[in-house]
Design a protein around this motif. Structure first.
Motif, PDB file in Angstrom:
ATOM      1  N   SER A   1       0.830  -1.210   0.000  1.00 30.76           N
ATOM      2  CA  SER A   1       0.000   0.000   0.000  1.00 30.76           C
ATOM      3  C   SER A   1       0.861   1.254   0.000  1.00 30.76           C
ATOM      4  O   SER A   1       0.526   2.243  -0.667  1.00 30.76           O
ATOM      5  N   MET A   2       1.961   1.243   0.740  1.00 28.44           N
ATOM      6  CA  MET A   2       2.867   2.399   0.759  1.00 28.44           C
ATOM      7  C   MET A   2       3.500   2.615  -0.618  1.00 28.44           C
ATOM      8  O   MET A   2       3.608   3.755  -1.077  1.00 28.44           O
ATOM      9  N   ARG A   3       3.910   1.532  -1.271  1.00 25.27           N
ATOM     10  CA  ARG A   3       4.490   1.671  -2.619  1.00 25.27           C
ATOM     11  C   ARG A   3       3.437   2.199  -3.603  1.00 25.27           C
ATOM     12  O   ARG A   3       3.733   3.058  -4.436  1.00 25.27           O
TER      13      ARG A   3
ATOM     14  N   ASN B   1       1.210   6.313  -7.032  1.00 29.39           N
ATOM     15  CA  ASN B   1      -0.056   6.830  -7.544  1.00 29.39           C
ATOM     16  C   ASN B   1      -0.697   7.885  -6.646  1.00 29.39           C
ATOM     17  O   ASN B   1      -1.848   8.253  -6.876  1.00 29.39           O
ATOM     18  N   GLY B   2      -0.001   8.338  -5.637  1.00 31.26           N
ATOM     19  CA  GLY B   2      -0.579   9.263  -4.674  1.00 31.26           C
ATOM     20  C   GLY B   2      -1.077  10.556  -5.286  1.00 31.26           C
ATOM     21  O   GLY B   2      -2.159  11.045  -4.954  1.00 31.26           O
ATOM     22  N   LEU B   3      -0.302  11.122  -6.197  1.00 29.45           N
ATOM     23  CA  LEU B   3      -0.698  12.395  -6.820  1.00 29.45           C
ATOM     24  C   LEU B   3      -1.970  12.232  -7.655  1.00 29.45           C
ATOM     25  O   LEU B   3      -2.845  13.095  -7.630  1.00 29.45           O
ATOM     26  N   SER B   4      -2.080  11.105  -8.346  1.00 31.79           N
ATOM     27  CA  SER B   4      -3.307  10.889  -9.136  1.00 31.79           C
ATOM     28  C   SER B   4      -4.508  10.691  -8.215  1.00 31.79           C
ATOM     29  O   SER B   4      -5.621  11.116  -8.548  1.00 31.79           O
TER      30      SER B   4
END
Length: 181
Positions: free
Chosen positions: A33-35, A40-43
């Motif tokens: 989940s961290m990876r 993809n965090g910004l999306s």
């Protein structure tokens, strides 16, 4: 005493194996989940901002005058920087208190394990010591009554714990069966 020591050792080994199994199941999922969040965090943030803008655009009395979006990434980052600047010391102190609390819990767990080992290994000696204290503090009638009530409490508490364990085991089996279906 050999059987007690062996059973205690096996009980703690089973507990350790169960905890290690739980950690073994959880840690890879958290790392994945961290990876995923890193790549993809910004999306994800952009999708949330777009969803908020769509919801706000449908509310007639909340519209920016200049026709821009209600929320964009720049506004969000400025807000986060402002919050961190004004309450950064509060956040750091809260994180320090959480870390201190976690260390206190860890210390209590370790002390509890050592106390449980001591109590389980020297059960008869502790029982004899408690009886001597009761004889010194109470009359024979009160001592007998007190020991009777302690015995009843021990029986009730043990029954409650066994019932709770049995109930939890049954719920686990039913959930496992239903989730498998």
């Amino acid at each position: 005493t050999v059987n007690r020591a062996l059973s205690m050792l096996l009980a703690y080994l089973v507990l350790l194996v169960v905890l290690a199994g739980i950690v073994w199941l959880i840690i890879p999922s958290v790392m994945e989940s961290m990876r995923d969040l890193q790549t993809n965090g910004l999306s994800y943030v952009t999708r949330v901002i777009d969803s908020i803008n769509q919801i706000v655009s449908k509310i007639p009395f909340i519209r920016p005058e200049d026709g821009t979006d209600f929320l964009n990434l720049e506004k969000l980052l400025n807000f986060i920087i402002e919050v961190l600047g004004t309450s950064g010391s509060l956040i750091v102190s809260n994180l320090a208190s959480i870390a201190g609390g976690a260390l206190a819990v860890l210390k209590n767990i370790i002390v509890g394990i050592f106390i449980s080992i001591y109590v389980l290994l020297s059960k008869e000696r502790l029982n004899a010591g408690c009886r001597r204290i009761f004889r010194a503090l109470f009359t024979e009638k009160k001592e007998t009554m007190l020991l009777h009530y302690f015995g009843k409490a021990h029986k009730k508490f043990g029954g409650y714990m066994i019932g709770k364990l049995l109930d939890s085991f049954m719920v686990t089996l039913v959930c496992m069966l239903l989730f498998t279906i």
